[in-house]
Design a protein around this motif. Structure first.
Motif, mmCIF file in Angstrom:
data_model
loop_
_atom_site.group_PDB
_atom_site.id
_atom_site.type_symbol
_atom_site.label_atom_id
_atom_site.label_comp_id
_atom_site.label_asym_id
_atom_site.label_seq_id
_atom_site.Cartn_x
_atom_site.Cartn_y
_atom_site.Cartn_z
ATOM 1 N N ALA A 39 -1.721 25.367 57.833
ATOM 2 C CA ALA A 39 -1.587 25.633 59.253
ATOM 3 C C ALA A 39 -0.202 26.075 59.583
ATOM 4 N N ALA A 40 0.988 25.442 59.156
ATOM 5 C CA ALA A 40 2.131 25.849 59.628
ATOM 6 C C ALA A 40 2.510 27.331 59.331
ATOM 7 N N LEU A 68 9.177 25.627 55.707
ATOM 8 C CA LEU A 68 8.288 24.874 56.295
ATOM 9 C C LEU A 68 8.775 24.641 57.688
ATOM 10 N N VAL A 69 9.919 24.039 57.807
ATOM 11 C CA VAL A 69 10.185 23.641 59.439
ATOM 12 C C VAL A 69 10.495 24.832 60.266
ATOM 13 N N ASP A 70 10.819 25.757 59.746
ATOM 14 C CA ASP A 70 11.090 27.142 60.161
ATOM 15 C C ASP A 70 9.819 27.803 60.786
ATOM 16 N N TRP A 71 8.879 27.588 60.070
ATOM 17 C CA TRP A 71 7.433 27.732 60.368
ATOM 18 C C TRP A 71 6.948 27.197 61.889
ATOM 19 N N LEU A 72 7.431 25.986 61.568
ATOM 20 C CA LEU A 72 7.004 25.142 63.047
ATOM 21 C C LEU A 72 7.607 25.603 64.098
ATOM 22 N N PRO A 130 16.092 15.374 60.377
ATOM 23 C CA PRO A 130 15.795 15.797 59.150
ATOM 24 C C PRO A 130 14.760 14.593 58.481
ATOM 25 N N LEU A 131 13.714 14.574 59.133
ATOM 26 C CA LEU A 131 12.511 13.585 58.462
ATOM 27 C C LEU A 131 11.850 14.479 57.563
ATOM 28 N N PRO A 132 11.331 13.759 56.523
ATOM 29 C CA PRO A 132 10.360 14.338 55.423
ATOM 30 C C PRO A 132 9.117 14.823 56.227
ATOM 31 N N PRO A 133 8.550 16.178 56.259
ATOM 32 C CA PRO A 133 7.265 16.320 56.891
ATOM 33 C C PRO A 133 6.054 15.543 56.600
ATOM 34 N N VAL A 134 6.025 15.045 55.253
ATOM 35 C CA VAL A 134 4.867 14.250 54.637
ATOM 36 C C VAL A 134 4.658 13.073 55.554
ATOM 37 N N LEU A 135 5.747 12.529 56.278
ATOM 38 C CA LEU A 135 5.389 11.343 57.012
ATOM 39 C C LEU A 135 4.354 11.529 58.304
ATOM 40 N N PHE A 136 4.597 12.515 58.663
ATOM 41 C CA PHE A 136 3.631 12.908 59.791
ATOM 42 C C PHE A 136 2.134 13.168 59.441
ATOM 43 N N ASP A 167 2.224 19.547 65.776
ATOM 44 C CA ASP A 167 2.370 18.875 66.821
ATOM 45 C C ASP A 167 3.790 18.154 66.455
ATOM 46 N N ALA A 168 4.295 18.046 65.343
ATOM 47 C CA ALA A 168 5.633 17.287 65.319
ATOM 48 C C ALA A 168 6.821 18.544 64.951
ATOM 49 N N GLY A 169 6.352 19.512 65.231
ATOM 50 C CA GLY A 169 7.544 20.748 65.100
ATOM 51 C C GLY A 169 8.705 20.467 65.786
ATOM 52 N N GLY A 170 8.595 20.129 66.872
ATOM 53 C CA GLY A 170 9.767 20.076 67.848
ATOM 54 C C GLY A 170 10.751 18.729 67.059
ATOM 55 N N LEU A 171 10.114 17.669 66.893
ATOM 56 C CA LEU A 171 10.881 16.312 66.298
ATOM 57 C C LEU A 171 11.379 16.991 64.991
ATOM 58 N N LEU A 172 10.761 17.612 64.237
ATOM 59 C CA LEU A 172 11.158 18.093 62.881
ATOM 60 C C LEU A 172 12.231 18.832 63.020
ATOM 61 N N HIS A 173 12.503 19.687 63.974
ATOM 62 C CA HIS A 173 13.506 20.529 64.280
ATOM 63 C C HIS A 173 14.975 19.775 64.602
#
Length: 267
Positions: A173-174, A263-267, A109-115, A100-106
């Motif tokens: 899931a990513a 990870l971010v690329d997978w999203l 540069p926030l740590p994915p764990v936060l979401f 769900d946060a894929g667009g924001l993470l792209h």
């Protein structure tokens, strides 16, 4: 050995103010546009457990047999069903949090764990007060005995398992979207492989070990022992919960190390 998990914990602590802001927005989004407002996320599970009591205890007066911690079916179901709903909500939302946060993470540069933490904490904000109400409703049956002091630790360990498992599933899931469908199916059938709907004593003895493979068997057993029997949780409850946390930490550490660059690329 657990360097990757340590880095994630430091990231959560450093951004704790942001995590809380994200959590409040997540909770607000759950009742946005509803007439009931902030109480709506709490009404749904309360109506579910109220229906259990009304149908099984009041209307049909159904009773469990020997070996059950209580004979009233609805009273028994509520103690396991509410923690199970909390678990399913945290796992489902946490597993989908990175997608769900894929667009924001792209873009940031926030740590994915936060979401993941945001989604699991939002579930805790909704269900923790309901579990507290559950304890206040049942504890007087045993005079608020000393075993009720174990409930905060049970809750803490349950949410710890939820957070670790949700993060593991979010990474999987990513990488593979089929994970979402598979876990959804497992959550739908998992309630039948736990002591939520029936006492463990009614399950064939030689197959009871299967129930312990469900991460919610241990906390549900603990809640039942405290709230229905007024007894301290058995040592097996604590050992199984700690074992789940230990295994999940090791698995999570491995997944973070393997997925850090993709990870971010997978999203």
């Amino acid at each position: 050995m657990l360097h990757a998990v340590g880095v994630e914990l430091r990231a959560i602590w450093s951004a704790r103010a942001l995590v809380w802001v994200l959590t409040k927005r997540e909770v607000a989004a759950r009742h946005a546009g509803t007439a009931a407002g902030i109480v709506w996320p709490y009404i749904q599970p309360l109506l579910t457990v109220a229906a259990y009591y009304l149908v099984f205890d009041v209307v049909f007066s159904m009773r469990l047999g020997d070996g059950a911690p209580t004979h009233a079916v609805g009273t028994y179901l509520i103690v396991g069903a509410l923690p199970w709903m909390a678990f399913c909500d945290a796992i489902s939302r946490g597993m989908n949090s990175l997608i769900d946060a894929g667009g924001l993470l792209h873009k940031n540069p926030l740590p994915p764990v936060l979401f993941v933490v945001r989604s699991v904490l939002a579930s805790a904000v909704v269900f923790a007060p309901l579990l507290l109400l559950l304890a206040l409703a049942y504890a007087p049956l045993h005079g608020f005995g000393l075993p009720t002091l174990s409930l905060p630790l049970l809750l803490l360990l349950q949410w710890g398992v939820c957070l670790l498992l949700a993060y593991v599933l979010a990474i999987l899931a990513a990488a593979l979207r089929d994970t979402v469908q598979m876990v959804g199916f497992l959550l739908s059938v998992g309630i039948y492989l736990s002591p939520v709907l029936f006492p463990m004593a009614l399950f064939p003895e030689r197959w009871r070990w299967v129930l312990w493979l469900n991460p919610m068997t241990a906390p549900v057993q603990g809640y039942q022992q405290v709230l229905l029997q007024g007894a301290w949780p058995l040592p097996a409850v604590w050992w199984v919960l700690l074992a789940w946390m230990g295994v999940l930490v090791l698995v999570l550490n491995l997944l973070i190390e393997r997925s850090r660059d993709q990870l971010v690329d997978w999203l």
